[in-house]
Scaffold this motif. Sequence first.
Motif, mmCIF file in Angstrom:
data_model
loop_
_atom_site.group_PDB
_atom_site.id
_atom_site.type_symbol
_atom_site.label_atom_id
_atom_site.label_comp_id
_atom_site.label_asym_id
_atom_site.label_seq_id
_atom_site.Cartn_x
_atom_site.Cartn_y
_atom_site.Cartn_z
ATOM 1 N N VAL A 243 0.866 -1.175 0.000
ATOM 2 C CA VAL A 243 0.000 0.000 0.000
ATOM 3 C C VAL A 243 0.904 1.226 0.000
ATOM 4 C CG1 VAL A 243 -1.693 1.331 1.336
ATOM 5 C CG2 VAL A 243 -1.839 -1.175 1.273
ATOM 6 N N SER A 244 0.619 2.175 -0.887
ATOM 7 C CA SER A 244 1.335 3.446 -0.845
ATOM 8 C C SER A 244 0.307 4.562 -0.949
ATOM 9 C CB SER A 244 2.370 3.545 -1.956
ATOM 10 O OG SER A 244 1.756 3.493 -3.222
ATOM 11 N N MET A 245 0.529 5.602 -0.149
ATOM 12 C CA MET A 245 -0.385 6.743 -0.192
ATOM 13 C C MET A 245 0.418 8.019 -0.189
ATOM 14 S SD MET A 245 -2.139 6.618 3.612
ATOM 15 C CE MET A 245 -2.532 4.883 3.505
ATOM 16 N N GLY A 246 -0.175 9.037 -0.791
ATOM 17 C CA GLY A 246 0.463 10.338 -0.866
ATOM 18 C C GLY A 246 0.269 11.134 0.412
ATOM 19 N N ASP A 247 0.335 12.444 0.275
ATOM 20 C CA ASP A 247 0.238 13.353 1.412
ATOM 21 C C ASP A 247 -1.225 13.659 1.762
ATOM 22 O OD1 ASP A 247 3.013 13.477 1.280
ATOM 23 O OD2 ASP A 247 2.989 15.306 0.049
ATOM 24 N N GLN A 248 -1.441 13.990 3.022
ATOM 25 C CA GLN A 248 -2.735 14.419 3.550
ATOM 26 C C GLN A 248 -3.844 13.396 3.322
ATOM 27 O OE1 GLN A 248 -2.800 18.488 1.745
ATOM 28 N NE2 GLN A 248 -3.018 19.123 3.884
ATOM 29 N N CYS A 249 -3.489 12.121 3.386
ATOM 30 C CA CYS A 249 -4.492 11.058 3.286
ATOM 31 C C CYS A 249 -5.000 10.717 4.680
ATOM 32 C CB CYS A 249 -3.889 9.810 2.641
ATOM 33 S SG CYS A 249 -3.493 10.031 0.891
ATOM 34 N N SER A 250 -6.166 10.105 4.737
ATOM 35 C CA SER A 250 -6.687 9.660 6.032
ATOM 36 C C SER A 250 -7.391 8.324 5.870
ATOM 37 C CB SER A 250 -7.635 10.704 6.642
ATOM 38 O OG SER A 250 -8.705 11.023 5.783
ATOM 39 N N ILE A 251 -7.101 7.432 6.813
ATOM 40 C CA ILE A 251 -7.722 6.116 6.873
ATOM 41 C C ILE A 251 -8.468 6.083 8.209
ATOM 42 C CG2 ILE A 251 -7.379 3.621 6.693
ATOM 43 C CD1 ILE A 251 -6.253 5.189 4.263
ATOM 44 N N TRP A 252 -9.787 6.010 8.150
ATOM 45 C CA TRP A 252 -10.636 6.231 9.323
ATOM 46 C C TRP A 252 -10.968 4.945 10.070
ATOM 47 C CZ3 TRP A 252 -11.612 10.934 11.389
ATOM 48 C CH2 TRP A 252 -11.079 12.002 10.670
ATOM 49 N N TYR A 253 -11.773 5.075 11.091
ATOM 50 C CA TYR A 253 -12.079 4.003 12.036
ATOM 51 C C TYR A 253 -12.696 2.790 11.344
ATOM 52 C CZ TYR A 253 -10.716 7.515 15.283
ATOM 53 O OH TYR A 253 -9.962 8.451 15.928
ATOM 54 N N ASN A 254 -12.125 1.629 11.652
ATOM 55 C CA ASN A 254 -12.561 0.333 11.122
ATOM 56 C C ASN A 254 -12.384 0.193 9.617
ATOM 57 O OD1 ASN A 254 -13.286 -0.948 13.557
ATOM 58 N ND2 ASN A 254 -15.215 0.194 13.575
ATOM 59 N N ALA A 255 -11.634 1.084 8.995
ATOM 60 C CA ALA A 255 -11.350 0.946 7.561
ATOM 61 C C ALA A 255 -10.225 -0.067 7.367
ATOM 62 C CB ALA A 255 -10.965 2.284 6.960
ATOM 63 N N VAL A 256 -10.284 -0.781 6.243
ATOM 64 C CA VAL A 256 -9.280 -1.791 5.914
ATOM 65 C C VAL A 256 -8.740 -1.493 4.522
ATOM 66 C CG1 VAL A 256 -8.854 -4.249 5.504
ATOM 67 C CG2 VAL A 256 -10.422 -3.549 7.336
ATOM 68 N N VAL A 257 -7.411 -1.360 4.432
ATOM 69 C CA VAL A 257 -6.732 -1.186 3.148
ATOM 70 C C VAL A 257 -5.760 -2.356 3.048
ATOM 71 C CG1 VAL A 257 -5.335 0.347 1.717
ATOM 72 C CG2 VAL A 257 -6.989 1.318 3.341
ATOM 73 N N ARG A 258 -6.133 -3.347 2.229
ATOM 74 C CA ARG A 258 -5.457 -4.634 2.249
ATOM 75 C C ARG A 258 -4.700 -4.911 0.961
ATOM 76 N NH1 ARG A 258 -9.137 -9.618 2.741
ATOM 77 N NH2 ARG A 258 -7.599 -10.865 1.675
ATOM 78 N N GLY A 259 -3.417 -4.545 0.966
ATOM 79 C CA GLY A 259 -2.559 -4.766 -0.193
ATOM 80 C C GLY A 259 -1.804 -6.065 -0.106
ATOM 81 N N ASP A 260 -2.500 -7.135 0.222
ATOM 82 C CA ASP A 260 -1.837 -8.442 0.374
ATOM 83 C C ASP A 260 -1.773 -9.226 -0.929
ATOM 84 O OD1 ASP A 260 -4.598 -8.807 0.373
ATOM 85 O OD2 ASP A 260 -4.588 -10.335 1.932
ATOM 86 N N VAL A 261 -2.748 -9.069 -1.811
ATOM 87 C CA VAL A 261 -2.801 -9.883 -3.026
ATOM 88 C C VAL A 261 -2.389 -9.109 -4.279
ATOM 89 C CG1 VAL A 261 -4.541 -11.433 -2.078
ATOM 90 C CG2 VAL A 261 -5.265 -9.462 -3.445
#
Length: 170
Positions: free
Chosen positions: A29-47
Amino acid sequence: MIIKEVRGHKPKFGEDCFLAENAVILGEVSMGDQCSIWYNAVVRGDVHYIKMGNKVNIQDGAVVHATFEKSPTNIGNNVSVGHNAIVHGCTIHDDVLIGMGAIVMDDCVIESNSIIAAGAVVAKGTYVKSGSVYGGIPAKKIKDISEELLKGEVHRIAENYIKYSGWFKE
């Protein structure tokens, strides 16, 4: 928060990002500037990989994933992914709002300056042209986006989430 390396890939974060205490960010997973990942969110870069530009907000309960060895997820700049939405193995260009509870499936392309309405299901391989509002199940074009919707919703929400995340960094 849970941040884990998976298959030799560790998440990468830009500057001034907010990660909620119970957000889950895994793998490539890669993200730029000023990003936000909020409560109970899932960002799954496993596959497969997940790339996000600047000013992306992944709201509470949303899931961002991909399809193994087939469909990565690419998200541009100034994108809001609403509460409990699912973004899976697709490409979302700049200045897009994915509404609450919407589902965007594999191999979809959402061009810039578009809105996917709350609760919409964008079927696999759908191509959403720039300036469109899509809604329904399966999602179809409802109308062209107005300047009022673009500024009043797409841009406003993305900017507000930068402000909201600041409240949690104090």
